[in-house]
Write a protein that holds these residues in place. Structure first.
Motif, PDB file in Angstrom:
ATOM      1  N   LEU A 127      -0.760 -15.180 -19.955  1.00  0.00           N
ATOM      2  CA  LEU A 127      -1.763 -14.134 -19.756  1.00  0.00           C
ATOM      3  C   LEU A 127      -2.690 -14.469 -18.592  1.00  0.00           C
ATOM      4  CD1 LEU A 127      -2.553 -13.172 -23.443  1.00  0.00           C
ATOM      5  CD2 LEU A 127      -1.105 -11.965 -21.801  1.00  0.00           C
ATOM      6  N   LYS A 128      -3.037 -15.746 -18.449  1.00  0.00           N
ATOM      7  CA  LYS A 128      -3.875 -16.164 -17.321  1.00  0.00           C
ATOM      8  C   LYS A 128      -3.160 -15.944 -15.997  1.00  0.00           C
ATOM      9  CE  LYS A 128      -6.671 -19.538 -19.775  1.00  0.00           C
ATOM     10  NZ  LYS A 128      -6.913 -20.958 -20.037  1.00  0.00           N
ATOM     11  N   GLU A 129      -1.850 -16.164 -15.967  1.00  0.00           N
ATOM     12  CA  GLU A 129      -1.077 -15.939 -14.745  1.00  0.00           C
ATOM     13  C   GLU A 129      -0.821 -14.455 -14.502  1.00  0.00           C
ATOM     14  OE1 GLU A 129       2.368 -18.393 -13.937  1.00  0.00           O
ATOM     15  OE2 GLU A 129       1.592 -19.952 -15.249  1.00  0.00           O
ATOM     16  N   LEU A 130      -0.676 -13.697 -15.569  1.00  0.00           N
ATOM     17  CA  LEU A 130      -0.369 -12.277 -15.440  1.00  0.00           C
ATOM     18  C   LEU A 130      -1.594 -11.457 -15.035  1.00  0.00           C
ATOM     19  CD1 LEU A 130       1.895 -10.205 -15.759  1.00  0.00           C
ATOM     20  CD2 LEU A 130       1.314 -10.027 -18.179  1.00  0.00           C
ATOM     21  N   ALA A 131      -2.770 -11.850 -15.481  1.00  0.00           N
ATOM     22  CA  ALA A 131      -3.992 -11.080 -15.210  1.00  0.00           C
ATOM     23  C   ALA A 131      -4.231 -10.845 -13.712  1.00  0.00           C
ATOM     24  CB  ALA A 131      -5.200 -11.749 -15.853  1.00  0.00           C
ATOM     25  N   PRO A 132      -4.169 -11.866 -12.844  1.00  0.00           N
ATOM     26  CA  PRO A 132      -4.387 -11.593 -11.423  1.00  0.00           C
ATOM     27  C   PRO A 132      -3.267 -10.756 -10.792  1.00  0.00           C
ATOM     28  CG  PRO A 132      -3.992 -13.947 -11.781  1.00  0.00           C
ATOM     29  CD  PRO A 132      -4.067 -13.295 -13.120  1.00  0.00           C
ATOM     30  N   ILE A 133      -2.064 -10.874 -11.319  1.00  0.00           N
ATOM     31  CA  ILE A 133      -0.956 -10.053 -10.811  1.00  0.00           C
ATOM     32  C   ILE A 133      -1.247  -8.591 -11.093  1.00  0.00           C
ATOM     33  CG2 ILE A 133       1.495  -9.500 -11.076  1.00  0.00           C
ATOM     34  CD1 ILE A 133       1.923 -12.496 -11.796  1.00  0.00           C
ATOM     35  N   VAL A 134      -1.662  -8.306 -12.313  1.00  0.00           N
ATOM     36  CA  VAL A 134      -1.989  -6.933 -12.714  1.00  0.00           C
ATOM     37  C   VAL A 134      -3.190  -6.418 -11.912  1.00  0.00           C
ATOM     38  CG1 VAL A 134      -2.785  -5.484 -14.624  1.00  0.00           C
ATOM     39  CG2 VAL A 134      -0.969  -7.166 -14.996  1.00  0.00           C
ATOM     40  N   GLU A 135      -4.183  -7.264 -11.725  1.00  0.00           N
ATOM     41  CA  GLU A 135      -5.371  -6.877 -10.954  1.00  0.00           C
ATOM     42  C   GLU A 135      -4.999  -6.539  -9.516  1.00  0.00           C
ATOM     43  OE1 GLU A 135      -9.136  -5.783 -10.061  1.00  0.00           O
ATOM     44  OE2 GLU A 135      -8.370  -6.251 -12.046  1.00  0.00           O
ATOM     45  N   GLU A 136      -4.199  -7.385  -8.890  1.00  0.00           N
ATOM     46  CA  GLU A 136      -3.755  -7.143  -7.507  1.00  0.00           C
ATOM     47  C   GLU A 136      -2.954  -5.848  -7.427  1.00  0.00           C
ATOM     48  OE1 GLU A 136      -3.182  -7.552  -3.444  1.00  0.00           O
ATOM     49  OE2 GLU A 136      -4.574  -8.625  -4.757  1.00  0.00           O
ATOM     50  N   TYR A 137      -2.081  -5.643  -8.405  1.00  0.00           N
ATOM     51  CA  TYR A 137      -1.280  -4.422  -8.455  1.00  0.00           C
ATOM     52  C   TYR A 137      -2.191  -3.196  -8.552  1.00  0.00           C
ATOM     53  CZ  TYR A 137       1.896  -0.872 -10.242  1.00  0.00           C
ATOM     54  OH  TYR A 137       2.602   0.284 -10.426  1.00  0.00           O
ATOM     55  N   SER A 138      -3.192  -3.266  -9.421  1.00  0.00           N
ATOM     56  CA  SER A 138      -4.124  -2.149  -9.599  1.00  0.00           C
ATOM     57  C   SER A 138      -4.870  -1.834  -8.300  1.00  0.00           C
ATOM     58  CB  SER A 138      -5.137  -2.467 -10.697  1.00  0.00           C
ATOM     59  OG  SER A 138      -4.493  -2.617 -11.916  1.00  0.00           O
ATOM     60  N   ILE A 139      -5.300  -2.856  -7.618  1.00  0.00           N
ATOM     61  CA  ILE A 139      -6.002  -2.668  -6.344  1.00  0.00           C
ATOM     62  C   ILE A 139      -5.094  -1.995  -5.331  1.00  0.00           C
ATOM     63  CG2 ILE A 139      -6.970  -3.906  -4.351  1.00  0.00           C
ATOM     64  CD1 ILE A 139      -8.052  -5.968  -6.441  1.00  0.00           C
ATOM     65  N   ARG A 140      -3.867  -2.477  -5.231  1.00  0.00           N
ATOM     66  CA  ARG A 140      -2.935  -1.901  -4.247  1.00  0.00           C
ATOM     67  C   ARG A 140      -2.577  -0.455  -4.572  1.00  0.00           C
ATOM     68  NH1 ARG A 140       0.444  -6.110  -0.967  1.00  0.00           N
ATOM     69  NH2 ARG A 140      -1.042  -7.804  -1.053  1.00  0.00           N
ATOM     70  N   VAL A 141      -2.417  -0.156  -5.836  1.00  0.00           N
ATOM     71  CA  VAL A 141      -2.111   1.221  -6.226  1.00  0.00           C
ATOM     72  C   VAL A 141      -3.290   2.131  -5.897  1.00  0.00           C
ATOM     73  CG1 VAL A 141      -1.721   2.746  -8.209  1.00  0.00           C
ATOM     74  CG2 VAL A 141      -0.390   0.653  -7.968  1.00  0.00           C
ATOM     75  N   LYS A 142      -4.512   1.668  -6.179  1.00  0.00           N
ATOM     76  CA  LYS A 142      -5.698   2.461  -5.846  1.00  0.00           C
ATOM     77  C   LYS A 142      -5.793   2.692  -4.345  1.00  0.00           C
ATOM     78  CE  LYS A 142      -8.397   1.056  -9.835  1.00  0.00           C
ATOM     79  NZ  LYS A 142      -9.486   0.200 -10.323  1.00  0.00           N
ATOM     80  N   GLU A 143      -5.511   1.663  -3.554  1.00  0.00           N
ATOM     81  CA  GLU A 143      -5.527   1.801  -2.090  1.00  0.00           C
ATOM     82  C   GLU A 143      -4.484   2.814  -1.638  1.00  0.00           C
ATOM     83  OE1 GLU A 143      -4.857  -2.194  -0.766  1.00  0.00           O
ATOM     84  OE2 GLU A 143      -6.966  -2.777  -1.023  1.00  0.00           O
ATOM     85  N   PHE A 144      -3.291   2.728  -2.225  1.00  0.00           N
ATOM     86  CA  PHE A 144      -2.218   3.652  -1.874  1.00  0.00           C
ATOM     87  C   PHE A 144      -2.601   5.090  -2.212  1.00  0.00           C
ATOM     88  CE2 PHE A 144       1.538   6.050  -3.262  1.00  0.00           C
ATOM     89  CZ  PHE A 144       2.268   6.053  -2.089  1.00  0.00           C
ATOM     90  N   LEU A 145      -3.150   5.289  -3.406  1.00  0.00           N
ATOM     91  CA  LEU A 145      -3.546   6.633  -3.822  1.00  0.00           C
ATOM     92  C   LEU A 145      -4.673   7.178  -2.952  1.00  0.00           C
ATOM     93  CD1 LEU A 145      -3.345   6.261  -7.710  1.00  0.00           C
ATOM     94  CD2 LEU A 145      -1.731   7.446  -6.197  1.00  0.00           C
ATOM     95  N   GLU A 146      -5.617   6.331  -2.580  1.00  0.00           N
ATOM     96  CA  GLU A 146      -6.707   6.756  -1.707  1.00  0.00           C
ATOM     97  C   GLU A 146      -6.176   7.139  -0.329  1.00  0.00           C
ATOM     98  OE1 GLU A 146     -10.345   7.861  -0.234  1.00  0.00           O
ATOM     99  OE2 GLU A 146      -9.703   7.588  -2.307  1.00  0.00           O
ATOM    100  N   LYS A 147      -5.234   6.374   0.175  1.00  0.00           N
ATOM    101  CA  LYS A 147      -4.630   6.685   1.474  1.00  0.00           C
ATOM    102  C   LYS A 147      -3.918   8.038   1.416  1.00  0.00           C
ATOM    103  CE  LYS A 147      -1.253   5.009   4.804  1.00  0.00           C
ATOM    104  NZ  LYS A 147      -0.203   4.035   5.072  1.00  0.00           N
ATOM    105  N   GLU A 148      -3.160   8.264   0.340  1.00  0.00           N
ATOM    106  CA  GLU A 148      -2.479   9.557   0.184  1.00  0.00           C
ATOM    107  C   GLU A 148      -3.479  10.707   0.085  1.00  0.00           C
ATOM    108  OE1 GLU A 148       0.391   9.643  -2.986  1.00  0.00           O
ATOM    109  OE2 GLU A 148       1.949   9.113  -1.544  1.00  0.00           O
ATOM    110  N   ARG A 149      -4.564  10.482  -0.642  1.00  0.00           N
ATOM    111  CA  ARG A 149      -5.596  11.516  -0.787  1.00  0.00           C
ATOM    112  C   ARG A 149      -6.204  11.842   0.576  1.00  0.00           C
ATOM    113  NH1 ARG A 149     -10.928  12.441  -1.548  1.00  0.00           N
ATOM    114  NH2 ARG A 149     -11.598  10.307  -1.264  1.00  0.00           N
ATOM    115  N   GLN A 150      -6.498  10.815   1.369  1.00  0.00           N
ATOM    116  CA  GLN A 150      -7.064  11.022   2.702  1.00  0.00           C
ATOM    117  C   GLN A 150      -6.090  11.768   3.613  1.00  0.00           C
ATOM    118  OE1 GLN A 150     -10.153  10.535   3.704  1.00  0.00           O
ATOM    119  NE2 GLN A 150     -10.739   9.679   1.725  1.00  0.00           N
ATOM    120  N   GLU A 151      -4.807  11.433   3.507  1.00  0.00           N
ATOM    121  CA  GLU A 151      -3.794  12.135   4.301  1.00  0.00           C
ATOM    122  C   GLU A 151      -3.703  13.598   3.908  1.00  0.00           C
ATOM    123  OE1 GLU A 151      -0.215   9.861   3.822  1.00  0.00           O
ATOM    124  OE2 GLU A 151      -0.924   8.241   5.129  1.00  0.00           O
TER     125      GLU A 151
END
Length: 160
Positions: A127-151
Motif C-alpha cells: 500500500l505504501k508503494e501503491l499510494a504514490p503510483i495512484v497519486e501520480e496517476y491521478s495528477i496526470r489524468v487531471k492534467e490530461f483532462l484539463e488540457k482537453e478542456r482547454q482545447e
C-alpha cells in the motif's frame, strides 16, 4: 477461508458449489485448502488482481495460445527477470493507463506473485508503494483532462 467458503455457498453458484477456478488461479502455488489463508496468500492474490487490471486479461483464458493461458505464468515468462520487458504486457488498448503508472503497478504486482512467500512484501508495504503510483496517476489524468478542456474551449472560441 471459512468465511469465503460460507459466502461462496450463499452466492449464485448454489448451495455446496465452490468456485475452484478462482481459487486455482488467484491463490499461491503453496496454498493448502485445508489450512487458513496467510497474509502471503493475500498478497499473492492481490498481485494477480493487479495483473488482471493492467493487462486487461483474465487470470485464465482457454482462448489464448497455450503458453499465454495462465496470466501469472505468462507474465513471469514474458519478463523472465528483465523488468524492462514489463511494458510489453500492458494493455495497449487502454487509454486509461499512464505508462509510468502502469509500469509501477506491474513492478509491484511482480513482487506480490513471487514464488517464495518469504520474498513477498507485506500488504502495508504494498500500500505504501501503491499510494504514490495512484497519486501520480491521478495528477496526470487531471492534467490530461484539463488540457482537453482547454482545447475544447479554444475550438469553441475559434468557431465563434
Amino acid at each position: 477461508m471459512k468465511q469465503f467458503v460460507k459466502t461462496e455457498k450463499q452466492n449464485s453458484l448454489g448451495a455446496g458449489k465452490f468456485d475452484w477456478n478462482f481459487m486455482d488461479y488467484h491463490t499461491t502455488p503453496e496454498f493448502d485448502p485445508l489450512n487458513n489463508l496467510t497474509s502471503a496468500d493475500n498478497v499473492y492474490s492481490f498481485g494477480v488482481i493487479l495483473l488482471e487490471i493492467v493487462t486487461n486479461k483474465p487470470v485464465f483464458d482457454d482462448n489464448r495460445p497455450k503458453n499465454e493461458r495462465n496470466l501469472v505464468e505468462w507474465v513471469k515468462t514474458a519478463i523472465s527477470g528483465d523488468q524492462s520487458k514489463l511494458e510489453q504486457i500492458i494493455d495497449p488498448m487502454s487509454a486509461l493507463w499512464v505508462k509510468e503508472s502502469a509500469m509501477g503497478v506491474l513492478a509491484l504486482s511482480s513482487k506480490c506473485i513471487e514464488e517464495d512467500p518469504n520474498h513477498r512484501p507485506s500488504m502495508s508495504k504494498i500500500l505504501k508503494e501503491l499510494a504514490p503510483i495512484v497519486e501520480e496517476y491521478s495528477i496526470r489524468v487531471k492534467e490530461f483532462l484539463e488540457k482537453e478542456r482547454q482545447e475544447e474551449i479554444q475550438v469553441q472560441r475559434d468557431a465563434a
